[in-house]
Design a protein around this motif. Structure first.
Motif, mmCIF file in Angstrom:
data_model
loop_
_atom_site.group_PDB
_atom_site.id
_atom_site.type_symbol
_atom_site.label_atom_id
_atom_site.label_comp_id
_atom_site.label_asym_id
_atom_site.label_seq_id
_atom_site.Cartn_x
_atom_site.Cartn_y
_atom_site.Cartn_z
ATOM 1 N N HIS A 147 15.355 135.963 10.582
ATOM 2 C CA HIS A 147 14.175 136.167 9.744
ATOM 3 C C HIS A 147 13.375 134.872 9.600
ATOM 4 O O HIS A 147 12.146 134.892 9.565
ATOM 5 C CB HIS A 147 14.587 136.681 8.364
ATOM 6 N N LEU A 148 14.078 133.756 9.528
ATOM 7 C CA LEU A 148 13.405 132.466 9.406
ATOM 8 C C LEU A 148 12.565 132.183 10.650
ATOM 9 O O LEU A 148 11.414 131.746 10.550
ATOM 10 C CB LEU A 148 14.442 131.353 9.200
ATOM 11 N N VAL A 149 13.126 132.440 11.818
ATOM 12 C CA VAL A 149 12.389 132.249 13.071
ATOM 13 C C VAL A 149 11.148 133.136 13.087
ATOM 14 O O VAL A 149 10.057 132.707 13.485
ATOM 15 C CB VAL A 149 13.294 132.562 14.282
ATOM 16 N N ASN A 150 11.302 134.390 12.628
ATOM 17 C CA ASN A 150 10.174 135.327 12.610
ATOM 18 C C ASN A 150 9.124 134.907 11.588
ATOM 19 O O ASN A 150 7.923 134.900 11.886
ATOM 20 C CB ASN A 150 10.684 136.737 12.295
ATOM 21 N N ASP A 151 9.557 134.550 10.391
ATOM 22 C CA ASP A 151 8.619 134.182 9.326
ATOM 23 C C ASP A 151 7.785 132.966 9.686
ATOM 24 O O ASP A 151 6.581 132.915 9.425
ATOM 25 C CB ASP A 151 9.380 133.911 8.026
ATOM 26 N N ASP A 185 9.191 128.357 17.820
ATOM 27 C CA ASP A 185 9.233 128.459 19.276
ATOM 28 C C ASP A 185 10.653 128.676 19.781
ATOM 29 O O ASP A 185 10.857 129.279 20.838
ATOM 30 C CB ASP A 185 8.666 127.187 19.921
ATOM 31 N N ASP A 186 11.636 128.147 19.056
ATOM 32 C CA ASP A 186 13.019 128.199 19.507
ATOM 33 C C ASP A 186 13.861 129.043 18.563
ATOM 34 O O ASP A 186 13.642 129.053 17.344
ATOM 35 C CB ASP A 186 13.603 126.783 19.590
ATOM 36 N N GLU A 187 14.827 129.726 19.136
ATOM 37 C CA GLU A 187 15.751 130.510 18.320
ATOM 38 C C GLU A 187 16.664 129.598 17.509
ATOM 39 O O GLU A 187 16.969 128.478 17.917
ATOM 40 C CB GLU A 187 16.593 131.419 19.224
#
Length: 430
Positions: free
Chosen positions: A40-44, A48-50
């Motif tokens: 969710h943090l990556v999406n929010d 660029d990186d997982e």
């Protein structure tokens, strides 16, 4: 379970509204696994990186953060944490959970202090915290036994903690543009430091134990209130650059003649009335640049030929008579020494001097905005060292010959930047 709520455009920004939103996010996040929270943090944040529980590098630079996502502090393998250019006002004590952390960059936020748990980071090697509002560093910093470099330029510190002198692995300390009144008495403990920069502070005196820093190569003290140097300065026998311009010095100790490796000595804009005998006799045998402009010298007091490596000198605006100045210029010409005339602008406090700085060790060759006087000075500008730190790109890799790198730039991003640069050069050539 759904993503934690995000602020909507036009949503209330009062403290109560932010607390309510924070509470909602905490409830939802608590029910998630670490993997889900990171996803969710990556999406929010549109990263660029997982991010995974085993991630070793976390880049949250310039993401508009007002607080650090708590999931970050569960990344036990995290070695690099980049939080620069956000709107952080506090770092939580959970920072100390990142036991593997080696590089921490919190540049250009609104931090007034760092957490006490900083001292638990025994693997921390680089701390970059310039351009904040720090009034002090935590005393617990002494627990950072692996710390090699700290860049705390452009803050509001008046004192450095004594605990800093327990960081025996330190190689570089950069605290330009603060409000420091003095340095810790125990600074002599830091025998591995090879560069210190305290330009633009309010230092009135230097500790006697400064002379115990036997590996010190660069000492930058421009724009302070120093009226004298301790005699112990002679103990810094590896010193190559000593920058004391814009202080209140009237004399230098004779012990300065013990600095056999000194190459650059900047004494401009002081009140020097006479140079020490040891200097006049050529004891500083490696000296290449001697800058004496804007002092109160009535005569040069030595023959430049006594300094076989001397290449540049500035003498303008002293108390010399026309005859004394003519004799000095003739002696310089006879010895093949270039007479330079340069007036400096204050480049560490204006928008024209946006400096990035580096954390660990690496020697900086000075660079500042100058107002040149005469064609000679224009030609000399690029060659003349001074006391202003050189601009550096974000997370720049530093040549290993100069010291450990400040912060690591990932290879893919570096490759992309290089490709873009080469494309631009090709376009210009066409």
């Amino acid at each position: 379970r759904g993503a934690p709520p995000r602020p909507q455009p036009g949503a209330a920004t009062t403290p109560a509204a932010r607390d309510e939103l924070r509470g909602q996010r905490a409830i939802l996040t608590a029910a998630m696994s670490l993997e889900e929270a990171l996803a969710h943090l990556v999406n929010d944040l549109e990263l660029d990186d997982e991010l995974e529980p085993e991630s070793t590098s976390v880049d949250l630079e310039a993401k508009g953060l007002t607080e650090v996502p708590m999931a970050i502090f569960e990344l036990q393998c995290c070695e690099e944490l980049f939080l620069a250019e956000n709107m952080l006002t506090v770092l939580p004590e959970e920072l100390g959970n990142l036991e593997a952390l080696q590089d921490l960059n919190v540049t250009k936020n609104a931090l007034t202090q760092l957490p006490l748990s900083l001292g638990a980071l025994q693997q921390l090697q680089g701390l970059v915290c310039y351009d904040n509002s720090l009034v002090s560093l935590p005393e617990t910093i002494g627990g950072c036994v692996s710390l090699q470099g700290i860049n705390a330029n452009s803050n509001q510190m008046q004192l450095l903690p004594d605990g800093l002198c327990n960081c025996l692995a330190l190689e570089g300390i950069y605290c330009d543009s603060n409000a420091l009144l003095e340095l810790p008495e125990a600074i002599g403990n830091l025998v591995n430091v090879d560069e210190m920069s305290f330009n633009h502070n309010k230092l009135n005196i230097l500790p006697p134990r400064l002379g115990e820093m036997a590996n010190l190569r660069m000492l930058r003290l421009a724009h302070n209130n120093l009226a004298a140097l301790p005699a112990s300065i002679g103990g810094c026998t590896k010193l190559k650059g000593l920058f004391l311009d814009f202080n209140r010095l009237s004399r230098l100790p004779e012990e300065i003649g013990q600095l056999k490796l000194l190459e650059d000595l900047n004494l401009e804009d002081n009140s020097i009335v006479k140079l020490p005998k040891a200097l006049c006799k050529g004891s500083c045998e490696s000296l290449k640049g001697l800058y004496l402009q804007n002092n109160k010298l009535e005569a040069l007091g030595f023959k430049p030929k006594l300094m076989p490596h001397l290449r540049k000198m500035s003498l303008g605006n002293n108390a010399m008579s026309a005859q004394a100045r003519a004799e000095a210029e003739a002696d310089l010409a006879d010895a093949g020494v270039e007479s330079v005339t340069t007036r400096y602008k204050d480049s560490t406090r204006g928008g024209s001097a946006r400096r990035e700085g580096r954390a660990r060790g690496a020697t900086t060759r000075g660079a500042c905005a100058c107002e040149e006087v005469g064609a000679e000075a224009c030609a000399a500008r690029a060659e003349r060292p001074n006391s202003i730190a050189e601009p550096m790109p974000r997370r720049a890799d530093v040549d290993e010959r100069d010291g450990p790198r400040a912060a690591r730039r990932r290879e893919p991003r570096a490759a992309i930047n290089l490709a873009l640069a080469l494309a631009a050069v090709g376009f210009l050539e066409q």
